[in-house]
Design a protein around this motif. Structure first.
Motif, PDB file in Angstrom:
ATOM      1  N   TRP A  29       0.893  -1.161   0.000  1.00 32.65           N
ATOM      2  CA  TRP A  29       0.000   0.000   0.000  1.00 32.65           C
ATOM      3  C   TRP A  29       0.924   1.202   0.000  1.00 32.65           C
ATOM      4  O   TRP A  29       1.718   1.388   0.919  1.00 32.65           O
ATOM      5  N   THR A  49       1.060   5.294  -0.344  1.00 34.98           N
ATOM      6  CA  THR A  49       0.339   6.564  -0.351  1.00 34.98           C
ATOM      7  C   THR A  49       1.347   7.687  -0.499  1.00 34.98           C
ATOM      8  O   THR A  49       2.317   7.766   0.258  1.00 34.98           O
ATOM      9  N   GLY A  82      -1.427  -4.788   8.546  1.00 31.95           N
ATOM     10  CA  GLY A  82      -0.409  -4.019   7.834  1.00 31.95           C
ATOM     11  C   GLY A  82       0.844  -3.821   8.661  1.00 31.95           C
ATOM     12  O   GLY A  82       0.782  -3.671   9.878  1.00 31.95           O
ATOM     13  N   ALA A 137      -4.999  -6.052   1.902  1.00 27.82           N
ATOM     14  CA  ALA A 137      -4.864  -4.592   1.828  1.00 27.82           C
ATOM     15  C   ALA A 137      -6.210  -3.950   1.512  1.00 27.82           C
ATOM     16  O   ALA A 137      -6.587  -2.929   2.118  1.00 27.82           O
ATOM     17  N   HIS A 149      -8.560  -1.362   3.920  1.00 26.26           N
ATOM     18  CA  HIS A 149      -9.111  -0.068   3.484  1.00 26.26           C
ATOM     19  C   HIS A 149     -10.587   0.055   3.846  1.00 26.26           C
ATOM     20  O   HIS A 149     -11.060   1.149   4.151  1.00 26.26           O
ATOM     21  N   LEU A 184      -3.263   6.986  -3.491  1.00 26.22           N
ATOM     22  CA  LEU A 184      -3.116   5.720  -2.782  1.00 26.22           C
ATOM     23  C   LEU A 184      -3.171   4.592  -3.797  1.00 26.22           C
ATOM     24  O   LEU A 184      -4.112   4.533  -4.594  1.00 26.22           O
ATOM     25  N   ARG A 185      -2.172   3.729  -3.766  1.00 27.33           N
ATOM     26  CA  ARG A 185      -2.121   2.581  -4.671  1.00 27.33           C
ATOM     27  C   ARG A 185      -1.806   1.325  -3.882  1.00 27.33           C
ATOM     28  O   ARG A 185      -1.049   1.381  -2.914  1.00 27.33           O
ATOM     29  N   ILE A 186      -2.390   0.218  -4.326  1.00 23.73           N
ATOM     30  CA  ILE A 186      -2.073  -1.084  -3.764  1.00 23.73           C
ATOM     31  C   ILE A 186      -1.511  -1.921  -4.916  1.00 23.73           C
ATOM     32  O   ILE A 186      -2.159  -2.051  -5.953  1.00 23.73           O
TER      33      ILE A 186
END
Length: 97
Positions: A6, A8, A35, A66, A70, A90-92
């Motif tokens: 994750w 950000t 996490g 993940a 969220h 934000l990317r996973i």
């Protein structure tokens, strides 16, 4: 199943108090959801189109874990506390095998 990360990045912070309120809630919420915080803070360097804004990297056991983190009520509360205090990306992503 590969680990997931994750990531950000903050494009800008318009209200530091809201970001602090978010961080106070988000850290424990994401840790409770499995996490592991690997890095967080300001970059040491930024290149190309990078910005010298806050970045967070969190490891999860999987993409599904993940995503589930969220959606937890505790993390959603953190997002409400953040409100319009920052513009973020934000990317996973799944770990390379």
């Amino acid at each position: 199943m590969p680990k997931a990360y994750w990531i950000t990045t903050y494009r800008s912070i318009s209200d530091a108090e809201k970001v602090a309120a978010y961080a106070k809630l988000a850290g424990p919420a994401l840790s409770a959801a499995g996490g592991t915080f690997l890095a967080r803070g300001l970059p040491s360097y930024a290149f190309e189109s990078g910005r010298m804004e806050r970045t967070t990297l969190i490891e999860f056991d999987s993409v599904d874990a993940a995503l589930a983190a969220h959606e937890t009520p505790a993390y959603q509360e953190a997002l409400r506390a953040l409100g319009d205090g920052a513009d973020r990306d934000l990317r996973i992503i799944e770990a390379a095998s």
